[in-house]
Design an enzyme around this catalytic site. Sequence first.
Site, PDB file in Angstrom:
ATOM      1  N   ASP A  46      24.467 -14.916  11.075  1.00 34.28           N
ATOM      2  CA  ASP A  46      24.677 -14.752   9.638  1.00 34.28           C
ATOM      3  C   ASP A  46      24.295 -13.360   9.133  1.00 34.28           C
ATOM      4  O   ASP A  46      24.294 -13.097   7.941  1.00 34.28           O
ATOM      5  CB  ASP A  46      23.898 -15.826   8.862  1.00 34.28           C
ATOM      6  CG  ASP A  46      22.391 -15.709   9.059  1.00 34.28           C
ATOM      7  OD1 ASP A  46      21.962 -14.900   9.909  1.00 34.28           O
ATOM      8  OD2 ASP A  46      21.651 -16.429   8.367  1.00 34.28           O
TER       9      ASP A  46
ATOM     10  N   ASP B 167      18.526  23.514  -9.448  1.00 37.08           N
ATOM     11  CA  ASP B 167      18.176  22.978 -10.772  1.00 37.08           C
ATOM     12  C   ASP B 167      16.772  23.445 -11.134  1.00 37.08           C
ATOM     13  O   ASP B 167      16.063  24.051 -10.321  1.00 37.08           O
ATOM     14  CB  ASP B 167      18.276  21.449 -10.812  1.00 37.08           C
ATOM     15  CG  ASP B 167      17.513  20.790  -9.673  1.00 37.08           C
ATOM     16  OD1 ASP B 167      16.411  21.269  -9.323  1.00 37.08           O
ATOM     17  OD2 ASP B 167      18.015  19.790  -9.129  1.00 37.08           O
TER      18      ASP B 167
ATOM     19  N   LYS C  70      21.981  23.324 -14.958  1.00 36.90           N
ATOM     20  CA  LYS C  70      23.059  22.338 -14.910  1.00 36.90           C
ATOM     21  C   LYS C  70      22.658  21.086 -15.663  1.00 36.90           C
ATOM     22  O   LYS C  70      21.490  20.883 -16.006  1.00 36.90           O
ATOM     23  CB  LYS C  70      23.396  21.980 -13.460  1.00 36.90           C
ATOM     24  CG  LYS C  70      22.302  21.179 -12.739  1.00 36.90           C
ATOM     25  CD  LYS C  70      22.655  20.906 -11.301  1.00 36.90           C
ATOM     26  CE  LYS C  70      21.576  20.058 -10.625  1.00 36.90           C
ATOM     27  NZ  LYS C  70      21.830  19.848  -9.191  1.00 36.90           N
TER      28      LYS C  70
ATOM     29  N   ASP D 175      17.303  22.991  -1.233  1.00 35.48           N
ATOM     30  CA  ASP D 175      17.191  21.689  -1.894  1.00 35.48           C
ATOM     31  C   ASP D 175      16.636  20.692  -0.898  1.00 35.48           C
ATOM     32  O   ASP D 175      16.552  20.965   0.314  1.00 35.48           O
ATOM     33  CB  ASP D 175      18.556  21.238  -2.407  1.00 35.48           C
ATOM     34  CG  ASP D 175      18.456  20.298  -3.612  1.00 35.48           C
ATOM     35  OD1 ASP D 175      17.330  19.880  -3.941  1.00 35.48           O
ATOM     36  OD2 ASP D 175      19.495  19.972  -4.213  1.00 35.48           O
TER      37      ASP D 175
END
Length: 329
Positions: free
Chosen positions: A42, A175, A199, A225
Amino acid sequence: MAQLNGQDISIFALGSSKELSEKIANYVGVPLSKVESGHFADGEVSIDIKESVRGHHCFIIQSTNAPVNEHYMELFIMIDALKRASARTINVIMPYYGYSRQDRKAGPRQPITSKLVADLLTTAGATRVLSMDLHAAQIQGFFNIPIDNFQGLPVFVSYIKKHIDTNNMVIVSPDHGGATRARKFANYFSNAPIAIIDKRRPRPNACEVMSIIGEVEGKVAVLVDDMVDTAGSAVAAVSALKKAGATEIYMCATHGLLSGPAIERIANSDLKKLVISDTVSLPEEKKIDKIDQISVAKIFGQAIINVLTNQPVSDLFSYDPNKELSLGE
């Protein structure tokens, strides 16, 4: 049975981090321990640990990238199995921490899912968490057990020094929130100048660049980043930098999630290279010439050694040229 510093140790690789786990185990100098992970008919996850872990210091390596929920359930069940098998400590090496972007209520009736995950890990039985470049540093405060938030900075600084002309370089934050990360990078390049992309996000995984704060004309721009997901923000930033006069544009991002149209966007952009780590496995179909992947296995491997030998891990948080051969690529 493997030993390190006279202590029994077991390192387990789960489904999302097989290649990284092999590299970490090789660095530590112990073989991966045997575990079978599967599914019932399952879809329920099943775990079967094939060797004794009684009294062992156990390390589970599992990033929680897509499929996020599947990887988390496998991890929770593995922690429970080790706890019930009388492991001495259960250390979760989670190079990428899924649900890290939901670290606060950004609006009414929203969850703080990264806190929920922290509670689940602790309740399951984890005694320590080792991660890298958490999307928000305050996630560490969600835990009542030790958590080490390592940085990909050492290997990325090493890469930049070897592949990019740093004499005419500007470090760019995508950012305002990433300005501190950009400044940390810049400090390793004789205080290179930084710029910030101003931004706004009209909705998740979408952004609009309003302006660039700082001088990028005639310079090699290096975006830094913590992650690249659909690459929409990254490509928008690259386009803005190109229009502003940047001569070449690179990007360093710790976690290469590269969801949906990310690869196509990167391939068609003005980005010269996207440099990512192996916190998230990169499948063959996503390997393109514009992407370089470097390994953080040595950082996590050394962290395991330091934890077991009761040595500080603080030295692993910064770039040291004298240790470049041991931590860099």
